[in-house]
Design a protein around this motif. Structure first.
Motif, mmCIF file in Angstrom:
data_model
loop_
_atom_site.group_PDB
_atom_site.id
_atom_site.type_symbol
_atom_site.label_atom_id
_atom_site.label_comp_id
_atom_site.label_asym_id
_atom_site.label_seq_id
_atom_site.Cartn_x
_atom_site.Cartn_y
_atom_site.Cartn_z
ATOM 1 N N ASN A 1 -47.896 11.725 42.425
ATOM 2 C CA ASN A 1 -46.906 12.297 43.341
ATOM 3 C C ASN A 1 -45.599 12.595 42.620
ATOM 4 N N VAL A 2 -45.209 11.705 41.721
ATOM 5 C CA VAL A 2 -43.989 11.937 40.946
ATOM 6 C C VAL A 2 -44.175 13.154 40.039
ATOM 7 N N LEU A 3 -45.331 13.231 39.386
ATOM 8 C CA LEU A 3 -45.590 14.356 38.495
ATOM 9 C C LEU A 3 -45.633 15.687 39.235
ATOM 10 N N ARG A 4 -46.111 15.695 40.473
ATOM 11 C CA ARG A 4 -46.202 16.936 41.231
ATOM 12 C C ARG A 4 -44.842 17.539 41.521
ATOM 13 N N ARG A 5 -43.839 16.698 41.746
ATOM 14 C CA ARG A 5 -42.549 17.238 42.140
ATOM 15 C C ARG A 5 -41.550 17.339 40.990
ATOM 16 N N THR A 6 -41.961 17.013 39.788
ATOM 17 C CA THR A 6 -41.035 17.099 38.660
ATOM 18 C C THR A 6 -41.439 18.229 37.724
ATOM 19 N N THR A 7 -40.559 18.484 36.819
ATOM 20 C CA THR A 7 -40.830 19.524 35.828
ATOM 21 C C THR A 7 -41.834 18.999 34.810
ATOM 22 N N PRO A 8 -42.528 19.889 34.108
ATOM 23 C CA PRO A 8 -43.527 19.417 33.154
ATOM 24 C C PRO A 8 -42.931 18.720 31.931
ATOM 25 N N LYS A 9 -41.604 18.819 31.718
ATOM 26 C CA LYS A 9 -41.032 18.229 30.512
ATOM 27 C C LYS A 9 -41.043 16.692 30.569
ATOM 28 N N ARG A 10 -40.298 16.148 31.499
ATOM 29 C CA ARG A 10 -40.208 14.686 31.573
ATOM 30 C C ARG A 10 -40.074 14.298 33.038
ATOM 31 N N PRO A 11 -40.905 13.399 33.508
ATOM 32 C CA PRO A 11 -40.819 13.043 34.929
ATOM 33 C C PRO A 11 -39.537 12.262 35.218
ATOM 34 N N ARG A 12 -38.941 12.588 36.360
ATOM 35 C CA ARG A 12 -37.736 11.892 36.812
ATOM 36 C C ARG A 12 -38.133 10.918 37.921
ATOM 37 N N PHE A 13 -37.757 9.672 37.758
ATOM 38 C CA PHE A 13 -38.096 8.657 38.730
ATOM 39 C C PHE A 13 -36.860 8.319 39.546
ATOM 40 N N ILE B 1 -48.236 6.945 33.338
ATOM 41 C CA ILE B 1 -47.301 7.884 32.719
ATOM 42 C C ILE B 1 -46.028 7.154 32.333
ATOM 43 N N VAL B 2 -46.039 5.846 32.568
ATOM 44 C CA VAL B 2 -44.884 5.004 32.276
ATOM 45 C C VAL B 2 -45.339 3.900 31.340
ATOM 46 N N GLN B 3 -44.565 3.660 30.313
ATOM 47 C CA GLN B 3 -44.874 2.585 29.380
ATOM 48 C C GLN B 3 -44.574 1.236 30.046
ATOM 49 N N PRO B 4 -45.332 0.201 29.717
ATOM 50 C CA PRO B 4 -45.041 -1.119 30.290
ATOM 51 C C PRO B 4 -43.630 -1.608 29.967
ATOM 52 N N ALA B 5 -43.128 -1.273 28.790
ATOM 53 C CA ALA B 5 -41.760 -1.677 28.443
ATOM 54 C C ALA B 5 -40.740 -1.034 29.373
ATOM 55 N N THR B 6 -41.037 0.190 29.833
ATOM 56 C CA THR B 6 -40.141 0.865 30.765
ATOM 57 C C THR B 6 -40.117 0.140 32.101
ATOM 58 N N VAL B 7 -41.286 -0.265 32.567
ATOM 59 C CA VAL B 7 -41.352 -0.993 33.835
ATOM 60 C C VAL B 7 -40.614 -2.319 33.719
ATOM 61 N N ILE B 8 -40.758 -2.995 32.590
ATOM 62 C CA ILE B 8 -40.049 -4.259 32.376
ATOM 63 C C ILE B 8 -38.540 -4.015 32.340
ATOM 64 N N ARG B 9 -38.119 -2.930 31.693
ATOM 65 C CA ARG B 9 -36.697 -2.597 31.647
ATOM 66 C C ARG B 9 -36.153 -2.327 33.055
ATOM 67 N N TRP B 10 -36.928 -1.605 33.873
ATOM 68 C CA TRP B 10 -36.518 -1.350 35.255
ATOM 69 C C TRP B 10 -36.416 -2.650 36.040
ATOM 70 N N HIS B 11 -37.384 -3.524 35.823
ATOM 71 C CA HIS B 11 -37.371 -4.807 36.530
ATOM 72 C C HIS B 11 -36.140 -5.615 36.149
ATOM 73 N N ARG B 12 -35.810 -5.654 34.878
ATOM 74 C CA ARG B 12 -34.623 -6.388 34.430
ATOM 75 C C ARG B 12 -33.344 -5.762 34.973
#
Length: 188
Positions: A38-50, A74-85
């Motif tokens: 769903n995120v990929l559908r509404r974003t540009t093909p360059k980089r998804p915006r969350f 489409i998200v690295q686990p380190a990114t999810v951990i960074r968001w959580h922190r």
């Protein structure tokens, strides 16, 4: 696929139902994948915006469901951990914000309290508080006591000074206690 849009968020009701129902509990990865699609559908093909909702959903999925960790991401686990922190930091920053409390005493009033306490060393906090109320300054008694000038008292004498000052009287006295056979005490 039953879905609807709320602002920029597209929610897939079938996926949500499957992920949280008893028979579909291993499909947490499917819900994560659907949300990423769903995120990929509404974003540009360059980089998804969350958005913050997307981050919250993905962090919740990755933290709560073990099957979501194995889903194609489409998200690295380190990114999810960074968001959580970052969410954790934001929560505790919000939780420890300054919320009211006792109002601060203006600088002029603090200086006046200090000057009055230095000019009248025998006045305590209650007396200074009463005098400030007579002047029309409304401040609490504990605040007055807090901002009074601390007077340095001379240090009390230690044992060495005491013994040196009273050595002649101490040497002349000899105190002892003698217990008798009948368990009475004799002082001498």
């Amino acid at each position: 696929m039953l879905s609807f849009d709320v602002g920029h968020l597209q929610i897939d009701l079938v996926g949500v139902h499957r992920a949280f129902s008893v028979e579909g509990s291993p499909c947490g990865g499917e819900l994560g994948a659907r949300q990423q699609i769903n995120v990929l559908r509404r974003t540009t093909p360059k980089r998804p915006r969350f958005g913050s909702i997307d981050r919250l959903i993905l962090v919740g999925l990755f933290r709560g469901l073990s099957t979501a960790r194995d889903a194609p991401a489409i998200v690295q686990p380190a990114t999810v951990i960074r968001w959580h922190r970052a969410g954790f930091r934001a929560y505790w920053r919000w939780k420890s914000r300054v919320r009211g409390g006792r109002p601060t005493v203006p600088l002029e009033v603090r200086r006046l309290i200090r000057a009055m306490s230095l000019a009248n060393p025998l006045w305590g906090g209650p007396r200074l508080h009463g005098e400030l109320l007579k002047l029309g300054i409304d401040v609490g008694q504990t605040s007055v006591t807090k901002y009074m000038a601390r007077r340095r008292r001379p240090p009390s004498q230690g044992w060495r000074t005491f013994l040196r000052n009273h050595a002649d009287g101490i040497v002349a006295m000899d105190l002892f206690v003698v217990p008798t056979i009948s368990f009475r005490l004799l002082y001498g």
